[in-house]
Design a protein around this motif. Sequence first.
Motif, short mmCIF file in Angstrom:
data_model
loop_
_atom_site.label_atom_id
_atom_site.label_comp_id
_atom_site.label_asym_id
_atom_site.label_seq_id
_atom_site.Cartn_x
_atom_site.Cartn_y
_atom_site.Cartn_z
N GLU A 9 0.84 -1.21 0.00
CA GLU A 9 0.00 0.00 0.00
C GLU A 9 0.87 1.25 0.00
N MET A 10 1.93 1.22 0.83
CA MET A 10 2.82 2.38 0.91
C MET A 10 3.50 2.63 -0.45
N HIS A 11 3.90 1.55 -1.09
CA HIS A 11 4.56 1.67 -2.41
C HIS A 11 3.60 2.35 -3.39
N ALA A 12 2.35 1.94 -3.35
CA ALA A 12 1.36 2.49 -4.28
C ALA A 12 1.10 3.97 -3.97
N LEU A 13 0.97 4.28 -2.68
CA LEU A 13 0.71 5.67 -2.28
C LEU A 13 1.89 6.58 -2.65
N GLN A 14 3.09 6.11 -2.33
CA GLN A 14 4.28 6.91 -2.64
C GLN A 14 4.42 7.11 -4.15
N SER A 15 4.13 6.05 -4.90
CA SER A 15 4.29 6.14 -6.36
C SER A 15 3.34 7.17 -6.93
N GLU A 16 2.10 7.10 -6.48
CA GLU A 16 1.09 8.04 -6.99
C GLU A 16 1.51 9.48 -6.68
N ARG A 17 1.94 9.70 -5.42
CA ARG A 17 2.32 11.06 -5.02
C ARG A 17 3.62 11.52 -5.71
N LEU A 18 4.53 10.58 -5.92
CA LEU A 18 5.79 10.94 -6.57
C LEU A 18 5.54 11.41 -8.01
N VAL A 19 4.72 10.64 -8.73
CA VAL A 19 4.45 10.98 -10.14
C VAL A 19 3.83 12.38 -10.22
N SER A 75 12.53 12.79 -18.32
CA SER A 75 11.28 13.54 -18.46
C SER A 75 10.30 13.01 -17.41
N PRO A 76 9.29 13.80 -17.04
CA PRO A 76 8.33 13.32 -16.03
C PRO A 76 7.70 11.99 -16.46
N ASP A 77 7.59 11.75 -17.76
CA ASP A 77 7.00 10.49 -18.23
C ASP A 77 7.84 9.26 -17.88
N ASP A 78 9.12 9.48 -17.59
CA ASP A 78 9.99 8.34 -17.22
C ASP A 78 9.72 7.87 -15.79
N ILE A 79 9.00 8.69 -15.01
CA ILE A 79 8.79 8.37 -13.59
C ILE A 79 7.38 7.80 -13.44
N LYS A 80 7.33 6.47 -13.28
CA LYS A 80 6.02 5.81 -13.19
C LYS A 80 5.75 5.28 -11.78
N SER A 81 6.82 5.09 -11.02
CA SER A 81 6.64 4.62 -9.63
C SER A 81 7.90 4.95 -8.82
N VAL A 82 7.86 4.62 -7.54
CA VAL A 82 9.02 4.86 -6.66
C VAL A 82 10.26 4.16 -7.20
N ASP A 83 10.05 3.07 -7.92
CA ASP A 83 11.20 2.32 -8.44
C ASP A 83 12.03 3.16 -9.43
N ILE A 120 6.82 14.28 -1.13
CA ILE A 120 5.81 13.94 -2.14
C ILE A 120 4.43 14.50 -1.80
N ASP A 121 4.37 15.32 -0.78
CA ASP A 121 3.05 15.87 -0.43
C ASP A 121 3.18 17.34 -0.09
N LYS A 122 4.14 18.01 -0.73
CA LYS A 122 4.31 19.42 -0.41
C LYS A 122 3.90 20.26 -1.60
N GLU A 123 3.08 21.26 -1.35
CA GLU A 123 2.63 22.11 -2.45
C GLU A 123 3.62 23.23 -2.74
N ALA A 124 4.02 23.96 -1.68
CA ALA A 124 4.81 25.16 -1.93
C ALA A 124 6.22 24.85 -2.41
N MET A 125 6.86 23.87 -1.78
CA MET A 125 8.26 23.61 -2.17
C MET A 125 8.54 22.12 -2.26
N PRO A 126 8.12 21.53 -3.38
CA PRO A 126 8.42 20.09 -3.52
C PRO A 126 9.94 19.92 -3.56
#
Length: 433
Positions: A15-25, A48-56, A288-294
């Motif tokens: 679950e953590m992997h999935a949550l982190q991946s979603e937020r990272l992308v 490019s951002p398209d290369d980032i699909k998950s935490v891996d 992975i959850d910061k708006e102002a300064m990722p």
Amino acid sequence: MRYFNEHEETMSRDEMHALQSERLVETVNRAYEKVAPYRAKMDAAGVSPDDIKSVDDLAKLPFTAKQDLRDNYPYGMTAVPMSEVVRIHASSGTTGKQTVVTYTQHDLDVWAECVARVLTAAGATNEDIVQVCYGYSMFTGGLGAHCGAEKLGCAVIPASTGNTARQIMMMQDFGSTVLCCTPSYALYMYEYMRDNNIPIDSIHLKYGIFGAEPWSDKMRAQLEENLHIKATDIYGLSEVCGPGVAFSCSEGNGLHVNEDHFIIEVVDPKTGMPQPDGVPGEICFTCIDKEAMPLIRYNTHDISALHHEKCSCGRTLVRMDRITGRSDDMLIIRGVNVFPSQIESVLLSSGNVDPRYLIVVDRKGTLDEIEIKVEINAAQFTDQIRGLEELQLKIKKNIESVLGIAAKITLVEPGTIERSVGKTQHVIDNRKI
Ligand code: DLL
């Protein structure tokens, strides 16, 4: 109450992997779109951002360093319009300008929750009275601990730093049950009470939330015994948010990282390659959850190792070992971050000094002391004593106003500080923590 947010703190690794991946992308896409320096770095690295699909895929991204924040001072790393920024903090830079951190309301809410998790892990509840003796200023310690304690529903005393007699009186009169400060200041408070015959049972502390500087298990045992409390280690850094990035639990097995908000990696300082569990290296965070300064792969230069197996406290959040040191030359003096390069620039701007100096750090009793031995140049040395005294005072004042620490300044004769053929040693740290 064992957890502040049971679901997030105990979710399965999948679950953590999935949550982190979603937020990272989402974070990488937003950083690329809104923050020019991230775009430039990623373009230069051919990612490019398209290369980032998950935490891996994290390791494909370039690292971020303190220098990037300095180069884009003050708001160049901020991803939202200033109308959405509600707080600004800062921490020391290596020279001159500070490192600026911006927050939206959402960022402050997340941060407060992270600190509330720490307090809950320590044993605190909304019944507690929390005395915050971290500095309330650009430093994140005071307001960070404050907002987290409020989030938990505690009664908060914004005591800030200094005036030990008054701090102890407040503890006695207001019935503080939780103390938030640096571990060395907590020990100092104990010694102050002992030396002034103030009985420990005149205060009612139950828990101590200590951090902002390295400390050891030995110090923890001392604090617990002397102050009759349970001590919890709180870790964090301004760039990531402040205190609350990681925290120790009842098991004493290292510090759990609030991984649903901050992805931690440990990398080899030489190669930048991620290290396996148990192998120490430099800690890097991706927020992975910061708006102002990722922040993407921010290298803290703190040294630690990771452990992924589940902790007997029930948390599944990855653990990092207590910080054992740093890979750069940053010193932490009474909780204040100091870079030798900052001291050097103050010295040089004070005039009549050569860039020959030696910083000696010691721990006398419980508190850090710093002495700066400064070699004056030959012209100045022939001058009158009065001139030397003035110079000494000027340096002391400049150090205090720029770095916020009191240092002993010793002027030494030309040629006294040892010359080295290789890398000059500017710091002798005699502290045994
Ligand atoms: O020290 C934030 C903080 C405030 C943490 C209060 C805990 C309590 P900075 O001033 O940016 O932020 O300094 C961050 O301090 O990279 C570490 O080197 C060191 N540090 C912080 N907490 C710990 C700890 C705050 N628990 C730098 N153990 C970090 C060891 C710590 N070192």
